[in-house]
Motif scaffolding. Structure first.
Motif, short mmCIF file in Angstrom:
data_model
loop_
_atom_site.label_atom_id
_atom_site.label_comp_id
_atom_site.label_asym_id
_atom_site.label_seq_id
_atom_site.Cartn_x
_atom_site.Cartn_y
_atom_site.Cartn_z
N VAL A 11 0.84 -1.21 0.00
CA VAL A 11 0.00 0.00 0.00
C VAL A 11 0.87 1.26 0.00
CG1 VAL A 11 -1.69 1.33 1.33
CG2 VAL A 11 -1.95 -1.15 1.09
N ALA A 12 1.90 1.25 0.83
CA ALA A 12 2.80 2.40 0.89
C ALA A 12 3.53 2.60 -0.43
CB ALA A 12 3.81 2.21 2.03
N ALA A 13 3.98 1.50 -1.04
CA ALA A 13 4.69 1.59 -2.31
C ALA A 13 3.80 2.19 -3.40
CB ALA A 13 5.19 0.21 -2.74
N ILE A 14 2.56 1.73 -3.44
CA ILE A 14 1.62 2.24 -4.44
C ILE A 14 1.34 3.72 -4.19
CG2 ILE A 14 -0.75 2.07 -5.30
CD1 ILE A 14 -0.54 -0.97 -4.67
N ALA A 15 1.17 4.08 -2.92
CA ALA A 15 0.89 5.48 -2.59
C ALA A 15 2.05 6.39 -3.01
CB ALA A 15 0.63 5.62 -1.08
N ILE A 16 3.28 5.95 -2.72
CA ILE A 16 4.45 6.76 -3.10
C ILE A 16 4.57 6.83 -4.63
CG2 ILE A 16 6.96 6.94 -2.95
CD1 ILE A 16 6.79 5.51 -0.25
N LEU A 38 12.93 1.05 -2.91
CA LEU A 38 12.35 1.28 -1.58
C LEU A 38 11.55 0.07 -1.10
CD1 LEU A 38 11.14 4.99 -1.92
CD2 LEU A 38 13.21 4.13 -0.81
N THR A 39 10.81 -0.55 -2.01
CA THR A 39 10.02 -1.73 -1.65
C THR A 39 10.93 -2.89 -1.24
OG1 THR A 39 8.29 -1.06 -3.20
CG2 THR A 39 8.25 -3.35 -2.45
N ALA A 40 11.99 -3.09 -2.00
CA ALA A 40 12.94 -4.17 -1.67
C ALA A 40 13.57 -3.94 -0.30
CB ALA A 40 14.01 -4.25 -2.75
N LEU A 41 13.97 -2.71 0.00
CA LEU A 41 14.57 -2.40 1.30
C LEU A 41 13.56 -2.63 2.43
CD1 LEU A 41 16.54 0.87 0.44
CD2 LEU A 41 17.53 -1.35 1.08
N ALA A 42 12.34 -2.15 2.22
CA ALA A 42 11.32 -2.28 3.26
C ALA A 42 10.95 -3.73 3.51
CB ALA A 42 10.08 -1.49 2.88
N ALA A 43 11.03 -4.57 2.46
CA ALA A 43 10.64 -5.97 2.60
C ALA A 43 11.77 -6.86 3.08
CB ALA A 43 10.11 -6.49 1.27
N GLY A 44 12.94 -6.27 3.35
CA GLY A 44 14.03 -7.02 3.95
C GLY A 44 15.00 -7.66 2.98
N VAL A 45 15.00 -7.24 1.72
CA VAL A 45 15.98 -7.77 0.77
C VAL A 45 17.36 -7.23 1.14
CG1 VAL A 45 16.68 -7.82 -1.67
CG2 VAL A 45 14.25 -7.94 -1.06
N ALA A 46 18.34 -8.12 1.14
CA ALA A 46 19.71 -7.70 1.46
C ALA A 46 20.17 -6.64 0.48
CB ALA A 46 20.65 -8.90 1.42
N ILE A 47 20.87 -5.63 1.00
CA ILE A 47 21.22 -4.48 0.16
C ILE A 47 22.06 -4.88 -1.05
CG2 ILE A 47 23.31 -3.90 1.46
CD1 ILE A 47 22.46 -0.93 1.12
N GLN A 48 22.91 -5.91 -0.88
CA GLN A 48 23.76 -6.34 -1.99
C GLN A 48 22.98 -7.09 -3.07
OE1 GLN A 48 23.94 -7.45 1.09
NE2 GLN A 48 24.15 -9.69 1.16
N PHE A 354 9.69 -3.61 -10.99
CA PHE A 354 8.76 -3.51 -9.87
C PHE A 354 8.03 -4.84 -9.66
CE2 PHE A 354 4.64 -1.52 -8.18
CZ PHE A 354 5.11 -1.47 -6.88
N ALA A 355 7.62 -5.47 -10.76
CA ALA A 355 6.94 -6.76 -10.65
C ALA A 355 7.85 -7.83 -10.05
CB ALA A 355 6.46 -7.21 -12.04
N GLU A 356 9.12 -7.82 -10.44
CA GLU A 356 10.08 -8.79 -9.91
C GLU A 356 10.28 -8.59 -8.41
OE1 GLU A 356 12.86 -11.99 -10.26
OE2 GLU A 356 11.34 -11.20 -11.63
N VAL A 357 10.34 -7.34 -7.98
CA VAL A 357 10.50 -7.05 -6.55
C VAL A 357 9.26 -7.51 -5.78
CG1 VAL A 357 10.66 -5.19 -4.85
CG2 VAL A 357 12.12 -5.15 -6.87
N LEU A 358 8.08 -7.23 -6.32
CA LEU A 358 6.84 -7.65 -5.67
C LEU A 358 6.78 -9.17 -5.51
CD1 LEU A 358 4.22 -5.32 -7.42
CD2 LEU A 358 5.04 -5.14 -5.06
N THR A 359 7.29 -9.87 -6.51
CA THR A 359 7.26 -11.33 -6.48
C THR A 359 8.29 -11.89 -5.50
OG1 THR A 359 6.53 -11.41 -8.79
CG2 THR A 359 7.51 -13.41 -7.88
N GLU A 360 9.52 -11.43 -5.61
CA GLU A 360 10.61 -11.98 -4.80
C GLU A 360 10.46 -11.66 -3.32
OE1 GLU A 360 13.11 -14.05 -5.67
OE2 GLU A 360 12.05 -14.17 -7.59
N THR A 361 9.87 -10.53 -2.99
CA THR A 361 9.71 -10.16 -1.59
C THR A 361 8.47 -10.78 -0.95
OG1 THR A 361 8.52 -8.15 -2.25
CG2 THR A 361 10.90 -7.96 -1.90
N GLY A 362 7.62 -11.37 -1.77
CA GLY A 362 6.40 -11.97 -1.25
C GLY A 362 5.24 -11.00 -1.11
N VAL A 363 5.44 -9.74 -1.54
CA VAL A 363 4.38 -8.75 -1.44
C VAL A 363 3.20 -9.15 -2.33
CG1 VAL A 363 3.75 -6.36 -1.93
CG2 VAL A 363 5.92 -6.86 -0.81
#
Length: 483
Positions: A11-16, A38-48, A354-363
């Motif tokens: 929801v936050a990602a869509i709003a931003i 931002l979505t990847a960071l918020a969902a806990g994806v390792a920075i590297q 964006f779609a790949e991040v949504l999938t990999e993070t489980g969002v």
């Protein structure tokens, strides 16, 4: 991570995303990439792992999108520059007759909209819309032009090689591109009839207050020239006269230009060729044993990228030579068509990130899982998510790719047949065309070129896109129940 927290992140990602695109006027390409990080960071994806994840999403999407959108843009570009849209419109008018000018232009626009992007295709047809509307006795070009505009944007959102539907197909079932193409065209046929009927009911011959510049242009519009000897000759007919000037002079520049235009039959053939090739591949996969020689050959012939490549090469030779162009001119036209397409391709690739991040993070799993648990069928879920994005931010491409990213894991991991996945892809396309309003560039293109006010645009464009989108969704729902 807790599903409710993931949904909050979504929801936050869509709003931003909406704030950056609508309020801050950021380019969609930049917005999608920033939101992905931002979505990847918020969902806990390792920075590297974030940048490799972005590269994976971009590369996986662009493999098909760059091929199809690039080739489609080149084919559409040469058809545009050689006057292909005009000759199809005039030939359709000549075949159907003076009393069916609106129907003729609607049929022609449907063909033109397959290879050419909506904004370019509609602008090309505006002079013909004015002439045909004037010849039919309408008090404003809206009666002819608005059904044409809505029908073309419907095709743009549901039929490859246009970017949104190509991108969603790549994410949900790349091997289904041919099936989605055929189903999209099949769906467009009854929608063409529906938009004509709705247009007559909604618009009829009612008065519209046109913007002064457009009103003056429409007042000066000449009678439709579909019946003239010059246009008949231009579209491949056989005028009664030899076409020579009675005064003994040579052809005028306008006559020479018309004489160099390709026949309508050739242009239609070039548009239909890739569709027929794709159909051969799709049918071959059903008829012949998978892995056999016949199935492999037909699969190669029917691959959308190969079909568009063949059609583009033939168009370069036939349309270029018939138009009297040299090799350098043909090359410039084809390269020029890639400029606007490059922007679309990059935005589509960013949507893939964006779609790949949504999938990999489980969002995506969290959002779609929650709605499915609430009893929302996957077909309706795909439509509603795309519709929400469309209404909120206006871009059909962004809406399509974002929705595909949210339902991707559920669709890919689910036990769905190829036909069901194709219907889900089309449902996403229908959501991205419905309820279009003032935040959609298509709204402004249609209303401004037709000289309409914003309220009149909402009463026509918005209502008609919604009718087509929701009616088509009902048809898909019935098909879903049957299969």
């Amino acid at each position: 991570m807790d599903p409710l927290l993931l949904i909050g992140i979504a929801v936050a990602a869509i709003a931003i995303l909406l704030v950056t695109v609508i309020a801050l006027k950021w380019p969609a390409y930049v917005s999608l990439l920033v939101i992905s990080v931002l979505t990847a960071l918020a969902a806990g994806v390792a920075i590297q792992d974030i940048v490799p994840l972005m590269i994976e999403g971009m590369g996986g999407t662009l493999g098909s999108v760059a091929l199809l959108v690039g080739l489609g843009a080149m084919l559409g570009g040469i058809i545009e520059k050689t006057g292909g849209a005009e000759v199809i419109a005039h030939r359709a008018a000549a075949v159907l007759g003076e009393k069916r000018l609106a129907q003729a232009l609607l049929i022609a626009s449907g063909l033109v909209a397959i290879p050419i992007f909506f904004d370019v295709a509609f602008i090309i047809l505006v002079p013909i819309i004015f002439a045909f509307a004037k010849a039919a006795g309408h008090r404003a070009p809206v009666a002819v032009g608005m059904p044409v505009a809505v029908f073309m944007v419907f095709i743009h959102n549901t039929v490859p090689p246009h970017p949104g539907v190509v991108g969603s197909t790549t994410l949900l079932g790349q091997h289904l591109m041919g099936l989605v193409t055929l189903l999209g065209i099949a769906l467009a046929i009854p929608m063409g009839l529906l938009v004509h009927l709705v247009g007559k009911r909604l618009i009829g011959n009612r008065s519209f207050v046109l913007e002064p510049a457009v009103a003056a242009k429409y007042a000066a519009a000449g009678e439709a020239s579909f019946h003239s000897e010059r246009v008949t000759a231009a579209v491949g007919g056989s005028p009664d006269s030899s076409g020579a000037d009675d005064s003994g002079g040579g052809d005028s520049p306008a006559e020479e230009e018309l004489s160099r235009r390709p026949p309508a039959s050739l242009v239609v053939g070039l548009i239909l060729l890739p569709i027929l090739m794709i159909a051969c591949g799709t049918v071959g996969a059903l008829v012949f044993e998978q892995g056999g020689t016949a199935a492999n050959v037909l699969s190669f012939i029917g691959a959308p990228a190969f079909a568009l490549l063949v059609s583009t090469l033939i168009a370069m030779y036939l349309l270029g030579i018939m138009h009297g162009w040299g090799k350098q001119q043909i090359s410039e036209v084809m390269d020029g068509a890639l400029g606007p397409a490059a922007i679309v391709i990059l935005v589509t690739g960013a949507g893939g990130v964006f779609a790949e991040v949504l999938t990999e993070t489980g969002v995506g799993d969290a959002v779609s899982g929650l709605m499915l648990e609430a009893g929302v069928p996957i077909l309706l879920l795909a439509f509603l998510v795309a519709l929400a994005f469309k209404v909120a931010q206006g871009s059909g491409t962004v809406a399509t790719l974002s929705a595909a990213g949210i339902v991707q894991s559920t669709v890919v991991g689910g036990d769905y047949s190829s036909l069901q996945v194709a219907l889900i892809i089309l449902a996403i396309g229908l959501g991205s065309v419905s309820m279009s309003h003032i935040n959609d560039s298509g709204f402004w293109i249609a209303t401004k070129f037709l000289g309409m006010s914003v309220p009149d645009g909402l009463r026509t464009w918005t209502v008609m896109t919604t009718v087509l989108g929701f009616t088509s969704m009902v048809i898909l729902g019935l098909l879903w129940l049957i299969i």
